[in-house]
Design a protein around this motif. Structure first.
Motif, PDB file in Angstrom:
ATOM      1  N   GLU A 335      13.253  61.942  18.102  1.00  0.00           N
ATOM      2  CA  GLU A 335      14.639  61.252  18.322  1.00  0.00           C
ATOM      3  C   GLU A 335      14.745  60.089  17.583  1.00  0.00           C
ATOM      4  O   GLU A 335      13.833  59.167  17.428  1.00  0.00           O
ATOM      5  CB  GLU A 335      14.984  61.018  19.791  1.00  0.00           C
ATOM      6  N   GLU A 336      15.992  59.951  17.186  1.00  0.00           N
ATOM      7  CA  GLU A 336      16.111  58.793  15.996  1.00  0.00           C
ATOM      8  C   GLU A 336      16.076  57.507  17.060  1.00  0.00           C
ATOM      9  O   GLU A 336      15.823  56.469  16.308  1.00  0.00           O
ATOM     10  CB  GLU A 336      17.697  59.073  15.655  1.00  0.00           C
ATOM     11  N   VAL A 342      16.164  53.543  11.232  1.00  0.00           N
ATOM     12  CA  VAL A 342      15.797  54.689  10.478  1.00  0.00           C
ATOM     13  C   VAL A 342      16.216  54.859   9.149  1.00  0.00           C
ATOM     14  O   VAL A 342      15.702  55.315   8.053  1.00  0.00           O
ATOM     15  CB  VAL A 342      16.402  55.959  11.000  1.00  0.00           C
ATOM     16  N   TRP A 363      19.404  63.941  12.672  1.00  0.00           N
ATOM     17  CA  TRP A 363      19.207  62.998  11.733  1.00  0.00           C
ATOM     18  C   TRP A 363      18.230  63.169  10.708  1.00  0.00           C
ATOM     19  O   TRP A 363      18.379  62.665   9.677  1.00  0.00           O
ATOM     20  CB  TRP A 363      18.837  61.828  12.822  1.00  0.00           C
TER      21      TRP A 363
END
Length: 603
Positions: A335-336, A342, A363
Motif C-alpha cells: 500500500e501507498e 512515494v 498507485w
C-alpha cells in the motif's frame, strides 16, 4: 653477408639479455620481462625457489608450482621487490624472517597453500606491505602479534581457512588495516577483542560462519567501520539490542541467515545507515513506525524472504528512501501508505510475489512508466481477470475498471445487547465482507483497542469474547471493519449485574479462572445456559473409579501386613531375664558385691 648477419644478431641478443638482467640474471626456467622488471616463474613445476634473480626485479610470480617451504631470508637479495606471488603451491611451513629484507614489498599473496600455523616473526621486515592474502589455507589459529610488523597493511584476506580461534592480540600493530575478510572458518563466536585492535577498519566481511548470535558490544571500538557484511550464517537467529552499538555504519548486510524478524532494537542506533540488506531471511512482516530512526536510509533489500505483510507506515520518517527490493516473497499487496513520500521512490522490486491487483496497487501501476522495476516487471496473480498480466501491459483506460476494491460492510447489523449476571461469558458477533477482506477491530468502552489475548479478547473470526464478565465490564463496545476502500462500524452493549455476596463467583488467578459454574451467553439469545456442576459425567466416573481403586489398595495393604504379623507371632518370647550388679550403699564402687537377677513379663 649471411654469416655477418648471424654474428650481428647474436651480438644484439647478448646485449639485450645483458640489459634485461641488469644487476643479476634470469633463472633458466623463468621468463623475465626487463621493461616491466618482472620475473614470471608460474607453472614451472618448481620444487624450490630458484636463484639468480635480477636484483632490480619489482614483481616475482612463483604461483602454481610445488614449493613446500619458504626459508629464512629467502628473498633478501630482492630489495626493490614490490609484489610477490606464492599462491597455489604446497607450502606448509614458513620460517621466521622468511621475508626479511623485502622492505619495499607492497603485495604478498600466499593463497591456496597448506599452511596450518604462522609462527610469530614470519612477516618481520614487511613494513611497507599494503595487501596480504592468506586465503584458502588450513590455518587453525592466529597467534598474538602475528602481524605486528606490518603497520602499513591495509587489506587482509583470511577467507576459507580452518580458523577456530583468533587470539586477542593477533591483530596488534595493524593500525592502518581498512578491510578484513573472514570466510568459511570454524569460529563459534565473534573475536571481539581481536577486532578491537583494528582502529582504522572501515569494511568487515564475515561470511559462511556457524555463529548463532551476535552479543552486545560485539564490535566495540570500531568507530571507523562503515561497511559490515554478515552472510550465510545458517544458525544466526538473533542480534542483541546493543550488538551494533558504537558503530557508524553506512552499509549493513545480514543476508542468508535465520532471522525471523527485523532486528529493530539493534538497528535503531545506526542513524548514518544508507544501505540495508536483510535478504534471504525468514522475515514475515515489516512493522509500522519501527524504522524511523534510520533517517538517512536510502535502500532496503529484503528479497527471497517470507514476507506476507508490509504495514502502513512501515517506512514512515524515511524521507531519503529511494529503493525497495522485496522480490520473491509472499506479498499480496504493497500500500501507498507504507511510505513517507512515494514521490521519492525511484526503484521498486515487487516481482516474484503473488500480487492481488486491486485498488491497493493502483498507485504502483499508475507510476509504472516513472518507476524503475530494475528490469523485472511485477505480475498479477489475482483476480482471474488479470492473472499473469504484467504491469506494463495495462492501458490507462482500463485501470479504473480492473484495479478496484469493495468497501468493508458488516453483514449482520441487528442490535446486540447482553444483560447478564457477574461470572457469565458473553460473545458478540461481528462479521464483515469486502474486497480486500476487511480487518476487524474491537474498541472497548474505555476507547482502547482490544487485543487477541486476555480475559476480554477478539477471536480469530472477529467475535468479541468477554469471559467471566465483571460489573466494571459494562458499557458500549464498538466493532470496526475496514479495508482500503472504506470502513463500517457496529456498536453493542453489555450490562453486568453483580451477584449477592453469599454466592460464589469466579476468581481470576494467573491468567485462569476458578469457577463454581460455567455460564455462556451470546448477545442475540434471551436465555441463559448454566450447568449446576463444574464437571461432566465422564469426569465424575473417572474420579469415582480412581477413588475406589485407592480404597481397595489401602485395604489390600492392611491385609498383607496383618498376614505377616500373624506368621511371626509364635516366635515372640513372653518373658525376659535380666542380670545386674547392685551398687554399694557407701558408693565405694561395688567391688565384691553379689549380683542380682529379675524376670519381666512381656505383654
Amino acid at each position: 653477408m649471411f654469416v655477418e648477419s648471424v654474428v650481428r644478431w647474436g651480438a644484439w641478443s647478448i646485449l639485450l639479455a645483458g640489459l634485461g638482467v641488469s644487476g643479476g640474471g634470469c633463472p633458466s626456467r623463468c621468463t623475465c620481462r626487463p621493461e616491466a622488471k618482472e620475473v614470471i616463474c608460474s607453472g614451472k613445476h618448481l620444487n624450490s625457489v630458484p636463484e639468480g634473480f635480477s636484483s632490480d626485479a619489482k614483481r616475482l610470480d612463483l604461483s602454481y608450482n610445488k614449493l613446500k617451504t619458504v626459508g629464512r631470508r629467502q628473498f633478501s637479495g630482492l630489495q626493490l621487490l614490490q609484489e610477490l606471488d606464492l599462491s597455489d603451491n604446497l607450502i606448509s611451513m614458513m620460517e621466521v624472517e622468511a621475508f626479511q629484507g623485502l622492505s619495499n614489498l607492497r603485495t604478498l599473496r600466499i593463497k591456496n597453500n597448506r599452511l596450518k600455523i604462522i609462527p610469530v616473526g614470519v612477516f618481520s621486515g614487511l613494513s611497507s606491505l599494503r595487501f596480504l592474502d592468506l586465503s584458502q589455507n588450513e590455518i587453525l589459529v592466529f597467534l598474538d602479534y602475528t602481524f605486528k610488523d606490518m603497520s602499513n597493511l591495509q587489506i587482509l584476506e583470511a577467507t576459507e581457512n580452518d580458523l577456530v580461534f583468533i587470539s586477542q592480540r593477533a591483530f596488534f600493530g595493524l593500525t592502518n588495516v581498512v578491510e578484513l575478510n573472514l570466510d568459511r572458518s570454524n569460529l563459534t563466536s565473534i573475536p571481539t577483542e581481536a577486532l578491537s585492535q583494528l582502529p582504522s577498519l572501515t569494511r568487515l566481511c564475515m561470511l559462511r560462519l556457524t555463529i548463532p548470535s551476535i552479543p552486545n558490544n560485539a564490535f566495540r571500538r570500531l568507530h571507523r567501520l562503515r561497511s559490515l557484511v554478515i552472510s550465510s550464517w545458517p544458525f544466526l537467529d538473533s542480534l542483541a539490542s546493543n550488538s551494533l552499538i558504537g558503530l557508524n555504519l553506512t552499509s549493513l548486510v545480514i543476508s542468508n541467515c535465520n532471522l525471523s524478524e527485523i532486528p529493530y532494537p539493534a538497528l535503531r542506533h545506526l542513524v548514518y545507515l544508507r544501505f540495508l540488506d536483510l535478504s534471504y531471511n525468514p522475515i514475515t512482516v515489516i512493522q509500522r513506525n519501527l524504522l524511523g530512526d534510520l533517517l538517512r536510509l536510502q535502500e532496503l533489500h529484503l528479497a527471497g524472504g517470507s514476507l506476507v505483510r508490509i504495514d502502513p507506515g512501515a517506512f514512515k520518517g524515511l524521507t531519503n528512501f529511494r529503493m525497495l527490493n522485496v522480490s520473491s516473497n509472499q506479498l499480496s499487496t504493497l500500500e501507498e501508505t507504507a511510505f513517507q513520500a512515494v514521490g521519492n521512490l525511484q526503484v521498486l522490486r515487487l516481482d516474484g510475489n503473488p500480487l492481488a491487483c486491486d485498488c491497493r496497487l493502483l498507485w504502483v501501476v499508475r507510476r509504472r512508466l516513472r518507476l524503475n522495476f530494475d528490469g523485472f516487471q511485477p505480475t498479477c496473480a489475482s483476480p482471474d481477470a488479470v492473472r499473469q498480466r504484467q504491469f506494463r501491459d495495462f492501458s490507462e483506460k482500463e485501470l479504473p475498471r480492473l484495479f478496484t476494491c469493495r468497501p468493508a460492510r458488516i453483514q449482520d447489523r441487528r442490535p446486540q445487547e447482553a444483560r447478564v449476571e457477574e461470572g457469565t461469558t458473553v460473545l458478540f458477533s461481528c462479521k464483515a465482507d469486502g474486497d480486500p477482506a476487511p480487518a476487524i477491530t474491537w474498541i472497548s468502552s474505555q476507547r482502547n483497542v482490544i487485543s487477541p489475548t486476555g480475559r476480554i479478547r477478539v477471536l480469530p473470526n472477529g467475535t468479541l469474547e468477554v469471559r467471566y464478565a465483571q460489573v466494571h465490564d459494562s458499557g458500549a463496545y464498538q466493532c470496526l471493519a475496514g479495508n482500503t476502500a472504506g470502513n463500517d462500524s457496529l456498536t453493542v452493549g453489555l450490562f453486568v449485574k453483580g451477584v449477592p455476596r453469599n454466592r460464589s463467583i469466579p476468581i481470576f488467578i494467573d491468567e485462569s479462572w476458578i469457577e463454581p459454574t460455567h455460564m455462556t451467553q451470546t448477545a442475540n439469545s434471551s436465555s441463559q445456559m448454566a450447568k449446576p456442576y463444574p464437571f461432566d459425567a465422564k469426569t465424575l466416573i473417572i474420579a469415582t473409579t480412581m477413588g475406589f481403586l485407592s480404597f481397595l489398595s489401602s485395604v489390600a495393604i492392611c491385609f498383607v501386613f496383618m498376614f505377616f504379623w500373624s506368621q511371626s507371632k509364635g516366635q515372640i518370647k513372653h518373658t525376659a531375664t535380666i542380670d545386674f550388679v547392685p551398687r554399694s550403699s557407701m558408693g565405694g564402687g561395688g567391688d565384691g558385691g553379689d549380683g542380682g537377677r529379675f524376670t519381666m513379663k512381656l505383654i
